[in-house]
Scaffold this motif. Sequence first.
Motif, short mmCIF file in Angstrom:
data_model
loop_
_atom_site.label_atom_id
_atom_site.label_comp_id
_atom_site.label_asym_id
_atom_site.label_seq_id
_atom_site.Cartn_x
_atom_site.Cartn_y
_atom_site.Cartn_z
N PRO A 295 -62.27 37.99 40.13
CA PRO A 295 -61.91 39.16 40.92
C PRO A 295 -60.68 39.51 41.08
O PRO A 295 -59.55 39.18 40.91
N PRO A 296 -61.00 40.72 41.21
CA PRO A 296 -59.33 40.58 41.30
C PRO A 296 -58.30 41.06 42.37
O PRO A 296 -57.27 40.77 41.85
N TRP A 297 -58.86 41.21 43.42
CA TRP A 297 -58.52 40.74 43.98
C TRP A 297 -57.99 39.09 44.97
O TRP A 297 -57.57 38.64 45.33
N SER A 298 -58.42 38.26 43.76
CA SER A 298 -58.22 36.79 43.81
C SER A 298 -56.81 36.54 43.62
O SER A 298 -56.24 36.99 42.13
N PRO A 299 -56.09 36.29 44.43
CA PRO A 299 -54.83 35.47 43.97
C PRO A 299 -55.24 34.31 42.47
O PRO A 299 -53.82 33.95 42.06
N GLU A 300 -55.53 33.74 42.18
CA GLU A 300 -56.41 32.27 41.62
C GLU A 300 -56.24 32.83 39.72
O GLU A 300 -55.95 34.14 39.42
N GLN A 301 -55.41 32.86 38.84
CA GLN A 301 -55.29 32.18 38.14
C GLN A 301 -55.99 31.65 36.87
O GLN A 301 -55.59 30.55 37.34
N VAL A 302 -56.39 32.46 36.09
CA VAL A 302 -56.79 31.02 34.96
C VAL A 302 -56.86 31.86 34.16
O VAL A 302 -56.69 32.83 33.68
N SER A 303 -57.27 30.97 33.16
CA SER A 303 -57.18 30.98 31.31
C SER A 303 -58.81 31.94 31.16
O SER A 303 -58.87 31.55 31.27
N THR A 304 -58.73 32.88 30.67
CA THR A 304 -59.65 33.21 29.85
C THR A 304 -60.13 33.52 28.61
O THR A 304 -60.90 34.15 27.53
N ASP A 305 -58.31 32.74 27.83
CA ASP A 305 -59.16 32.57 26.09
C ASP A 305 -59.74 31.83 25.68
O ASP A 305 -60.01 30.27 26.81
N PRO A 306 -60.53 31.78 25.00
CA PRO A 306 -61.69 30.85 24.63
C PRO A 306 -60.91 29.80 23.87
O PRO A 306 -60.28 29.53 23.52
N ASP A 307 -61.19 28.78 24.36
CA ASP A 307 -61.28 27.24 23.70
C ASP A 307 -62.26 26.59 23.52
O ASP A 307 -63.67 27.10 23.57
N TYR A 308 -62.05 26.79 21.37
CA TYR A 308 -62.92 26.47 20.39
C TYR A 308 -63.15 25.07 20.43
O TYR A 308 -62.35 24.40 19.74
N ARG A 309 -64.49 24.42 19.32
CA ARG A 309 -64.93 23.33 19.39
C ARG A 309 -65.70 23.39 18.36
O ARG A 309 -66.46 24.10 18.47
N GLU A 310 -65.65 23.04 16.97
CA GLU A 310 -66.18 22.88 15.53
C GLU A 310 -66.72 21.18 16.13
O GLU A 310 -65.74 20.08 16.04
N LEU A 311 -67.98 21.08 15.91
CA LEU A 311 -68.21 20.06 15.27
C LEU A 311 -68.78 19.84 13.60
O LEU A 311 -68.28 20.39 12.41
#
Length: 209
Positions: free
Chosen positions: A179-195
């Motif tokens: 949420p916007p008020w959270s100090p947590e920093q995480v990456s929201t970039d997609p991580d792709y995996r090809e089979l």
Amino acid sequence: MRVWSVPARVVLSVAALGLAAGTALFLAALFLHVAPENAVSRRYRAEVDAVVYPEFEQNWKLFAPNPLQQNVMVDARVQTIAGDGRITTRDWTGLTAQDFAAVRHNPAPSHVDQNLLRRAWDFYDATHPQQDGAVAGPRAKLAEEYLKRIALQRIGRTAGGERILQIQFRVGARTVAPPPWSPEQVSTDPDYRELPWWPVNEDDYRGLA
């Protein structure tokens, strides 16, 4: 009938409000303790632990299984073979996007649209811990066949009028943003995996509508 004096009523009211507030805070601490980890529970972990441990320790969780922490998108593409032997690699088809389109704005969405593909991928991912797709157990091959048949049921026996020769999956996982008020920093970039490419034969369509 006894009539309470004004000071007595004030004291009783303050005491009742204090008890109600204390009870609410205690229940909130227990809720954060048993709820899946989130921004609030991480921020107030020390305070929650001080309330819960050791007298009120809980060894169960509020949700089973816990809510997903990632948005997972499953895509598939196929290679087709023409009558003259020419092989064509088709564009990616968004299988999860199809499910989203069927569920969105639907007041009574199908359980199949909500869970079939997602659970199939969870099954595959649990039986293939290695990123290269190497088979890791007796249920791994079953997971591959299950995922493949779901995709082939949607794509069909042909693509562009040509017979399907192989199928490949691509899975993108994007962490749910805090949420916007959270100090947590995480990456929201997609991580792709090809089979790897999987061959398709007539047995893969057996029993499919």
